[in-house]
Design a protein around this motif. Sequence first.
Motif, PDB file in Angstrom:
ATOM      1  N   THR A   1      -0.361   1.397  28.366  1.00 17.81           N
ATOM      2  CA  THR A   1      -1.610   1.562  27.910  1.00 17.81           C
ATOM      3  C   THR A   1      -2.203   2.885  28.803  1.00 17.81           C
ATOM      4  O   THR A   1      -2.214   3.477  28.872  1.00 17.81           O
ATOM      5  CB  THR A   1      -2.137   0.392  27.237  1.00 17.81           C
ATOM      6  OG1 THR A   1      -1.592  -0.058  26.412  1.00 17.81           O
ATOM      7  CG2 THR A   1      -3.518   1.043  26.551  1.00 17.81           C
ATOM      8  N   ILE A   2      -2.230   2.327  29.775  1.00 16.58           N
ATOM      9  CA  ILE A   2      -3.140   3.458  30.621  1.00 16.58           C
ATOM     10  C   ILE A   2      -2.197   4.167  31.287  1.00 16.58           C
ATOM     11  O   ILE A   2      -3.125   5.256  31.388  1.00 16.58           O
ATOM     12  CB  ILE A   2      -3.425   2.180  32.480  1.00 16.58           C
ATOM     13  CG1 ILE A   2      -3.996   0.911  32.247  1.00 16.58           C
ATOM     14  CG2 ILE A   2      -3.751   3.295  32.936  1.00 16.58           C
ATOM     15  CD1 ILE A   2      -3.822  -0.333  32.817  1.00 16.58           C
ATOM     16  N   ALA A   3      -1.272   4.483  31.629  1.00 17.79           N
ATOM     17  CA  ALA A   3      -0.757   6.226  31.869  1.00 17.79           C
ATOM     18  C   ALA A   3      -0.581   6.372  30.572  1.00 17.79           C
ATOM     19  O   ALA A   3      -0.160   7.873  31.342  1.00 17.79           O
ATOM     20  CB  ALA A   3       1.152   4.919  32.207  1.00 17.79           C
ATOM     21  N   ILE A   4       0.088   5.989  29.409  1.00 14.04           N
ATOM     22  CA  ILE A   4      -0.212   6.700  28.013  1.00 14.04           C
ATOM     23  C   ILE A   4      -1.631   7.736  28.592  1.00 14.04           C
ATOM     24  O   ILE A   4      -2.133   8.156  28.651  1.00 14.04           O
ATOM     25  CB  ILE A   4      -0.475   6.250  27.013  1.00 14.04           C
ATOM     26  CG1 ILE A   4       0.913   5.793  27.001  1.00 14.04           C
ATOM     27  CG2 ILE A   4      -0.447   7.106  25.553  1.00 14.04           C
ATOM     28  CD1 ILE A   4       1.872   5.189  25.647  1.00 14.04           C
ATOM     29  N   ASN A   5      -2.961   6.868  28.024  1.00 12.69           N
ATOM     30  CA  ASN A   5      -3.941   7.614  28.215  1.00 12.69           C
ATOM     31  C   ASN A   5      -3.974   8.095  29.878  1.00 12.69           C
ATOM     32  O   ASN A   5      -4.992   9.865  29.303  1.00 12.69           O
ATOM     33  CB  ASN A   5      -4.977   6.222  28.810  1.00 12.69           C
ATOM     34  CG  ASN A   5      -5.011   5.766  27.356  1.00 12.69           C
ATOM     35  OD1 ASN A   5      -5.807   6.384  26.193  1.00 12.69           O
ATOM     36  ND2 ASN A   5      -5.374   4.195  27.093  1.00 12.69           N
ATOM     37  N   PHE A   6      -3.807   8.090  30.958  1.00  9.42           N
ATOM     38  CA  PHE A   6      -3.651   8.882  32.138  1.00  9.42           C
ATOM     39  C   PHE A   6      -3.271  10.165  31.696  1.00  9.42           C
ATOM     40  O   PHE A   6      -3.904  11.049  32.139  1.00  9.42           O
ATOM     41  CB  PHE A   6      -3.018   8.401  33.198  1.00  9.42           C
ATOM     42  CG  PHE A   6      -3.217   8.871  34.511  1.00  9.42           C
ATOM     43  CD1 PHE A   6      -4.882   9.793  35.064  1.00  9.42           C
ATOM     44  CD2 PHE A   6      -2.224   9.667  35.394  1.00  9.42           C
ATOM     45  CE1 PHE A   6      -4.567  10.103  36.186  1.00  9.42           C
ATOM     46  CE2 PHE A   6      -2.111  10.356  36.588  1.00  9.42           C
ATOM     47  CZ  PHE A   6      -3.565  10.362  36.426  1.00  9.42           C
ATOM     48  N   ILE A   7      -1.916  10.136  31.241  1.00  7.88           N
ATOM     49  CA  ILE A   7      -1.332  11.878  30.794  1.00  7.88           C
ATOM     50  C   ILE A   7      -2.098  12.112  29.485  1.00  7.88           C
ATOM     51  O   ILE A   7      -2.005  13.519  30.444  1.00  7.88           O
ATOM     52  CB  ILE A   7      -0.023  11.364  30.304  1.00  7.88           C
ATOM     53  CG1 ILE A   7       1.056  10.407  31.221  1.00  7.88           C
ATOM     54  CG2 ILE A   7       0.550  12.014  29.656  1.00  7.88           C
ATOM     55  CD1 ILE A   7       2.716   9.641  31.470  1.00  7.88           C
ATOM     56  N   GLY A   8      -3.144  11.544  29.299  1.00  5.69           N
ATOM     57  CA  GLY A   8      -3.628  12.216  28.137  1.00  5.69           C
ATOM     58  C   GLY A   8      -4.413  13.324  28.537  1.00  5.69           C
ATOM     59  O   GLY A   8      -4.871  13.765  28.556  1.00  5.69           O
ATOM     60  N   ALA A   9      -5.132  12.184  29.842  1.00  3.81           N
ATOM     61  CA  ALA A   9      -6.313  12.351  29.875  1.00  3.81           C
ATOM     62  C   ALA A   9      -6.387  13.526  31.355  1.00  3.81           C
ATOM     63  O   ALA A   9      -6.599  14.796  31.086  1.00  3.81           O
ATOM     64  CB  ALA A   9      -6.840  11.784  31.080  1.00  3.81           C
ATOM     65  N   ILE A  10      -5.364  14.195  31.708  1.00  4.67           N
ATOM     66  CA  ILE A  10      -5.107  14.866  32.974  1.00  4.67           C
ATOM     67  C   ILE A  10      -3.668  16.034  32.057  1.00  4.67           C
ATOM     68  O   ILE A  10      -3.689  17.028  32.569  1.00  4.67           O
ATOM     69  CB  ILE A  10      -3.538  14.810  33.948  1.00  4.67           C
ATOM     70  CG1 ILE A  10      -2.348  13.943  33.536  1.00  4.67           C
ATOM     71  CG2 ILE A  10      -4.727  13.976  34.981  1.00  4.67           C
ATOM     72  CD1 ILE A  10      -1.852  13.712  34.556  1.00  4.67           C
ATOM     73  N   ALA A  11      -3.019  15.966  31.043  1.00 11.27           N
ATOM     74  CA  ALA A  11      -2.611  16.982  30.266  1.00 11.27           C
ATOM     75  C   ALA A  11      -3.816  17.775  29.824  1.00 11.27           C
ATOM     76  O   ALA A  11      -4.966  18.138  29.502  1.00 11.27           O
ATOM     77  CB  ALA A  11      -2.242  15.859  29.296  1.00 11.27           C
ATOM     78  N   PRO A  12      -3.532  19.010  30.136  1.00 15.38           N
ATOM     79  CA  PRO A  12      -3.847  20.344  29.830  1.00 15.38           C
ATOM     80  C   PRO A  12      -4.060  20.649  27.902  1.00 15.38           C
ATOM     81  O   PRO A  12      -3.364  20.315  27.302  1.00 15.38           O
ATOM     82  CB  PRO A  12      -3.438  21.640  30.185  1.00 15.38           C
ATOM     83  CG  PRO A  12      -1.943  21.247  30.509  1.00 15.38           C
ATOM     84  CD  PRO A  12      -1.742  20.244  30.743  1.00 15.38           C
ATOM     85  N   GLU A  13      -5.420  21.101  27.451  1.00 15.41           N
ATOM     86  CA  GLU A  13      -5.762  20.961  26.017  1.00 15.41           C
ATOM     87  C   GLU A  13      -4.609  22.100  26.011  1.00 15.41           C
ATOM     88  O   GLU A  13      -4.630  23.341  26.881  1.00 15.41           O
ATOM     89  CB  GLU A  13      -7.054  21.461  25.952  1.00 15.41           C
ATOM     90  CG  GLU A  13      -7.942  19.824  26.816  1.00 15.41           C
ATOM     91  CD  GLU A  13      -7.975  19.309  25.421  1.00 15.41           C
ATOM     92  OE1 GLU A  13      -7.441  19.248  24.364  1.00 15.41           O
ATOM     93  OE2 GLU A  13      -8.489  17.936  26.126  1.00 15.41           O
ATOM     94  N   LEU A  14      -4.796  22.080  24.612  1.00 15.69           N
ATOM     95  CA  LEU A  14      -3.775  23.328  23.967  1.00 15.69           C
ATOM     96  C   LEU A  14      -5.095  24.735  22.541  1.00 15.69           C
ATOM     97  O   LEU A  14      -4.505  25.202  22.197  1.00 15.69           O
ATOM     98  CB  LEU A  14      -2.203  22.621  23.926  1.00 15.69           C
ATOM     99  CG  LEU A  14      -1.921  22.491  24.629  1.00 15.69           C
ATOM    100  CD1 LEU A  14       0.326  22.389  24.475  1.00 15.69           C
ATOM    101  CD2 LEU A  14      -1.489  23.458  26.051  1.00 15.69           C
ATOM    102  N   SER A  15      -5.055  22.872  22.451  1.00 14.49           N
ATOM    103  CA  SER A  15      -6.094  23.949  20.609  1.00 14.49           C
ATOM    104  C   SER A  15      -7.019  24.441  21.381  1.00 14.49           C
ATOM    105  O   SER A  15      -7.320  24.425  22.178  1.00 14.49           O
ATOM    106  CB  SER A  15      -6.358  22.495  19.961  1.00 14.49           C
ATOM    107  OG  SER A  15      -7.359  21.826  20.832  1.00 14.49           O
TER     108      SER A  15
END
Length: 175
Positions: free
Chosen positions: A104-118
């Motif tokens: 859960t922490i890893a998924i949230n961390f990846i989402g937090a550092i992934a660049p926005e695309l919309s």
Amino acid sequence: IVTIACAAGMRFLRLIKLEFSSFLERLLYGMALGLGCLSYTMLGLGLLGLLAGWIWAGLGILVLLLLPSELLDIWYGIQKGIKRLREEKWGSFEVVLTGLCFCTIAINFIGAIAPELSYDSLEYHLGSLSLYLKAGRIYFIPQNVYASFPANIEMLYLWGLILNGDTVSRLLNLG
């Protein structure tokens, strides 16, 4: 930025003499309080036109220099927690539960550092920050009404962009 926030928040919690049942609980509350305070500091000083990189780098260094006991507390608390985890005998339930927590922490961390695309996210979370950087202050942007409601994360993004010394286009490799 997170280390600065943790140290500042933990110092504030120590000053108001709040007691916690564990180091991890104190760290979590300290981080939340520190990130909020840093966000409001960015907003306030940004509204005053103080978005120069040297101010924010100096502020970060000053906080770190003034809070060595909190930094050591964070370091030793993490080390003690890791040592305690190594010494404990874990059953299968604890292993599965810990694995789920880390996933859960890893998924949230990846989402937090992934660049926005919309488009909306780019314009709201990062585009308005680029305009603030170019102007050297936080101001009302008439063509983007949502930029008039800066949230905590936008102010922390702004601090990162100020310390990077660059605009959003380079951050996203657009130019």
